[in-house]
Design a protein around this motif. Sequence first.
Motif, PDB file in Angstrom:
ATOM      1  N   ALA A  34      -7.102 -11.278 -28.825  1.00 58.71           N
ATOM      2  CA  ALA A  34      -6.466 -10.094 -29.401  1.00 58.71           C
ATOM      3  C   ALA A  34      -7.522  -9.111 -29.900  1.00 58.71           C
ATOM      4  O   ALA A  34      -7.398  -7.893 -29.729  1.00 58.71           O
ATOM      5  CB  ALA A  34      -5.534 -10.502 -30.532  1.00 58.71           C
ATOM      6  N   GLN A  35      -8.587  -9.648 -30.492  1.00 56.00           N
ATOM      7  CA  GLN A  35      -9.655  -8.796 -31.004  1.00 56.00           C
ATOM      8  C   GLN A  35     -10.473  -8.166 -29.874  1.00 56.00           C
ATOM      9  O   GLN A  35     -11.045  -7.091 -30.038  1.00 56.00           O
ATOM     10  CB  GLN A  35     -10.585  -9.621 -31.907  1.00 56.00           C
ATOM     11  N   ALA A  36     -10.508  -8.844 -28.722  1.00 56.93           N
ATOM     12  CA  ALA A  36     -11.342  -8.383 -27.603  1.00 56.93           C
ATOM     13  C   ALA A  36     -10.521  -7.743 -26.500  1.00 56.93           C
ATOM     14  O   ALA A  36     -10.990  -7.622 -25.365  1.00 56.93           O
ATOM     15  CB  ALA A  36     -12.124  -9.567 -27.031  1.00 56.93           C
ATOM     16  N   ALA A  37      -9.319  -7.286 -26.830  1.00 51.94           N
ATOM     17  CA  ALA A  37      -8.419  -6.759 -25.799  1.00 51.94           C
ATOM     18  C   ALA A  37      -9.062  -5.660 -24.961  1.00 51.94           C
ATOM     19  O   ALA A  37      -8.867  -5.592 -23.743  1.00 51.94           O
ATOM     20  CB  ALA A  37      -7.132  -6.249 -26.439  1.00 51.94           C
ATOM     21  N   ALA A  38      -9.850  -4.818 -25.594  1.00 54.29           N
ATOM     22  CA  ALA A  38     -10.460  -3.695 -24.880  1.00 54.29           C
ATOM     23  C   ALA A  38     -11.525  -4.160 -23.886  1.00 54.29           C
ATOM     24  O   ALA A  38     -11.879  -3.427 -22.957  1.00 54.29           O
ATOM     25  CB  ALA A  38     -11.067  -2.707 -25.869  1.00 54.29           C
ATOM     26  N   GLU A  39     -12.029  -5.378 -24.067  1.00 56.40           N
ATOM     27  CA  GLU A  39     -13.092  -5.892 -23.195  1.00 56.40           C
ATOM     28  C   GLU A  39     -12.543  -6.546 -21.924  1.00 56.40           C
ATOM     29  O   GLU A  39     -13.292  -6.790 -20.978  1.00 56.40           O
ATOM     30  CB  GLU A  39     -13.936  -6.943 -23.934  1.00 56.40           C
ATOM     31  N   ILE A  40     -11.251  -6.867 -21.916  1.00 59.87           N
ATOM     32  CA  ILE A  40     -10.666  -7.629 -20.817  1.00 59.87           C
ATOM     33  C   ILE A  40      -9.731  -6.730 -20.028  1.00 59.87           C
ATOM     34  O   ILE A  40      -8.694  -6.295 -20.533  1.00 59.87           O
ATOM     35  CB  ILE A  40      -9.902  -8.859 -21.347  1.00 59.87           C
ATOM     36  N   SER A  41     -10.091  -6.461 -18.792  1.00 54.70           N
ATOM     37  CA  SER A  41      -9.287  -5.562 -17.958  1.00 54.70           C
ATOM     38  C   SER A  41      -8.610  -6.342 -16.836  1.00 54.70           C
ATOM     39  O   SER A  41      -8.969  -7.491 -16.544  1.00 54.70           O
ATOM     40  CB  SER A  41     -10.165  -4.465 -17.360  1.00 54.70           C
ATOM     41  N   LEU A  42      -7.630  -5.721 -16.212  1.00 53.18           N
ATOM     42  CA  LEU A  42      -7.003  -6.314 -15.044  1.00 53.18           C
ATOM     43  C   LEU A  42      -7.940  -6.218 -13.848  1.00 53.18           C
ATOM     44  O   LEU A  42      -8.762  -5.301 -13.764  1.00 53.18           O
ATOM     45  CB  LEU A  42      -5.695  -5.588 -14.720  1.00 53.18           C
ATOM     46  N   PHE A  43      -7.820  -7.145 -12.937  1.00 51.25           N
ATOM     47  CA  PHE A  43      -8.567  -7.047 -11.688  1.00 51.25           C
ATOM     48  C   PHE A  43      -8.079  -5.827 -10.909  1.00 51.25           C
ATOM     49  O   PHE A  43      -6.908  -5.421 -11.011  1.00 51.25           O
ATOM     50  CB  PHE A  43      -8.362  -8.298 -10.828  1.00 51.25           C
ATOM     51  N   ALA A  44      -8.963  -5.256 -10.123  1.00 54.53           N
ATOM     52  CA  ALA A  44      -8.588  -4.122  -9.275  1.00 54.53           C
ATOM     53  C   ALA A  44      -7.452  -4.520  -8.348  1.00 54.53           C
ATOM     54  O   ALA A  44      -7.466  -5.603  -7.756  1.00 54.53           O
ATOM     55  CB  ALA A  44      -9.794  -3.660  -8.455  1.00 54.53           C
ATOM     56  N   GLY A  45      -6.459  -3.657  -8.248  1.00 61.69           N
ATOM     57  CA  GLY A  45      -5.355  -3.892  -7.330  1.00 61.69           C
ATOM     58  C   GLY A  45      -4.173  -4.638  -7.900  1.00 61.69           C
ATOM     59  O   GLY A  45      -3.146  -4.779  -7.217  1.00 61.69           O
ATOM     60  N   VAL A  46      -4.271  -5.090  -9.160  1.00 59.11           N
ATOM     61  CA  VAL A  46      -3.181  -5.872  -9.738  1.00 59.11           C
ATOM     62  C   VAL A  46      -1.900  -5.046  -9.840  1.00 59.11           C
ATOM     63  O   VAL A  46      -0.821  -5.488  -9.417  1.00 59.11           O
ATOM     64  CB  VAL A  46      -3.571  -6.416 -11.133  1.00 59.11           C
ATOM     65  N   GLU A  47      -1.992  -3.855 -10.402  1.00 63.90           N
ATOM     66  CA  GLU A  47      -0.779  -3.058 -10.602  1.00 63.90           C
ATOM     67  C   GLU A  47      -0.104  -2.714  -9.277  1.00 63.90           C
ATOM     68  O   GLU A  47       1.125  -2.799  -9.155  1.00 63.90           O
ATOM     69  CB  GLU A  47      -1.107  -1.792 -11.383  1.00 63.90           C
ATOM     70  N   THR A  48      -0.887  -2.358  -8.272  1.00 65.92           N
ATOM     71  CA  THR A  48      -0.318  -2.045  -6.953  1.00 65.92           C
ATOM     72  C   THR A  48       0.377  -3.253  -6.366  1.00 65.92           C
ATOM     73  O   THR A  48       1.496  -3.155  -5.820  1.00 65.92           O
ATOM     74  CB  THR A  48      -1.423  -1.558  -6.007  1.00 65.92           C
ATOM     75  N   MET A  49      -0.264  -4.401  -6.482  1.00 63.47           N
ATOM     76  CA  MET A  49       0.322  -5.636  -5.944  1.00 63.47           C
ATOM     77  C   MET A  49       1.640  -5.961  -6.640  1.00 63.47           C
ATOM     78  O   MET A  49       2.653  -6.260  -5.988  1.00 63.47           O
ATOM     79  CB  MET A  49      -0.675  -6.786  -6.111  1.00 63.47           C
ATOM     80  N   LEU A  50       1.654  -5.890  -7.974  1.00 63.47           N
ATOM     81  CA  LEU A  50       2.872  -6.214  -8.718  1.00 63.47           C
ATOM     82  C   LEU A  50       3.999  -5.247  -8.390  1.00 63.47           C
ATOM     83  O   LEU A  50       5.158  -5.646  -8.227  1.00 63.47           O
ATOM     84  CB  LEU A  50       2.580  -6.197 -10.218  1.00 63.47           C
ATOM     85  N   ARG A  51       3.674  -3.958  -8.276  1.00 69.62           N
ATOM     86  CA  ARG A  51       4.701  -2.960  -7.957  1.00 69.62           C
ATOM     87  C   ARG A  51       5.267  -3.186  -6.550  1.00 69.62           C
ATOM     88  O   ARG A  51       6.468  -3.042  -6.327  1.00 69.62           O
ATOM     89  CB  ARG A  51       4.135  -1.543  -8.082  1.00 69.62           C
ATOM     90  N   THR A  52       4.407  -3.576  -5.621  1.00 63.19           N
ATOM     91  CA  THR A  52       4.876  -3.851  -4.259  1.00 63.19           C
ATOM     92  C   THR A  52       5.860  -5.015  -4.257  1.00 63.19           C
ATOM     93  O   THR A  52       6.913  -4.958  -3.602  1.00 63.19           O
ATOM     94  CB  THR A  52       3.685  -4.156  -3.340  1.00 63.19           C
ATOM     95  N   LEU A  53       5.540  -6.065  -5.004  1.00 68.52           N
ATOM     96  CA  LEU A  53       6.458  -7.204  -5.077  1.00 68.52           C
ATOM     97  C   LEU A  53       7.795  -6.781  -5.682  1.00 68.52           C
ATOM     98  O   LEU A  53       8.863  -7.098  -5.150  1.00 68.52           O
ATOM     99  CB  LEU A  53       5.833  -8.331  -5.908  1.00 68.52           C
ATOM    100  N   ALA A  54       7.720  -6.080  -6.825  1.00 65.53           N
ATOM    101  CA  ALA A  54       8.956  -5.669  -7.503  1.00 65.53           C
ATOM    102  C   ALA A  54       9.799  -4.759  -6.619  1.00 65.53           C
ATOM    103  O   ALA A  54      11.030  -4.891  -6.560  1.00 65.53           O
ATOM    104  CB  ALA A  54       8.606  -4.984  -8.819  1.00 65.53           C
ATOM    105  N   GLU A  55       9.150  -3.846  -5.922  1.00 68.66           N
ATOM    106  CA  GLU A  55       9.884  -2.919  -5.051  1.00 68.66           C
ATOM    107  C   GLU A  55      10.525  -3.610  -3.856  1.00 68.66           C
ATOM    108  O   GLU A  55      11.466  -3.090  -3.263  1.00 68.66           O
ATOM    109  CB  GLU A  55       8.937  -1.807  -4.581  1.00 68.66           C
TER     110      GLU A  55
END
Length: 213
Positions: free
Chosen positions: A76-97
């Motif tokens: 929780a304290q290091a939230a800004a240091e941990i990012s999603l892997f590239a392409g995660v949002e696109t992949m998730l949106r494709t599945l949902a769609e």
Amino acid sequence: MPYSLAIFDLDGTLADSFPWFLRVINDVADRFSFRRVAEEDIEGLRHASSREILTRLEVPLWKLPAIARHARRLKAQAAAEISLFAGVETMLRTLAENGVQLALVTSDSEANAREKLGEAAALFSHYDCSASLFGKAAKFRRVVRRAGVDPGRVIAIGDEVRDIEAARAAGIACGAVSWGYAAPAALRALAPDHMFAQMEEIAEVVCRIQQSV
């Protein structure tokens, strides 16, 4: 048979937290009196199961809940240091769609998970968080029941040996990603139903199956 529910792990699967983990593990080891991890130990641990890791680091099972709570606070304290892997949002949106329900089962807290996922958090229909080290199978079963989906149409996607073991214990398919905590060879040795080398392969595989009906 098509998959209609995809259950994701977070750390090492969607979120690139392994570098953060390596930075904090020895501070956690000192705090809870287990073996520190030397640089030369890392690759061997990536090839080990969860139980083997606990044995090598001399972590007693009774300490795991306290270690997990502490790790969640650190994340929780290091939230800004941990990012999603590239392409995660696109992949998730494709599945949902394409009509695939999304669920998240993670050892992290739901609050931490939602913060890491950002806008993509809204794509998930089901959250079952704060999983114990060996408690994912029960959470998988619970998510499947909540989703009202036949277990034969569910896939769990993670990056560790325990994710594959939990999926099999829950009677669902398993997919393993090659970019997380466990070494790809350790995952392949368990012959998961799908092995993903790149993020876009997840949507290609699941959506191709989805569209084959």
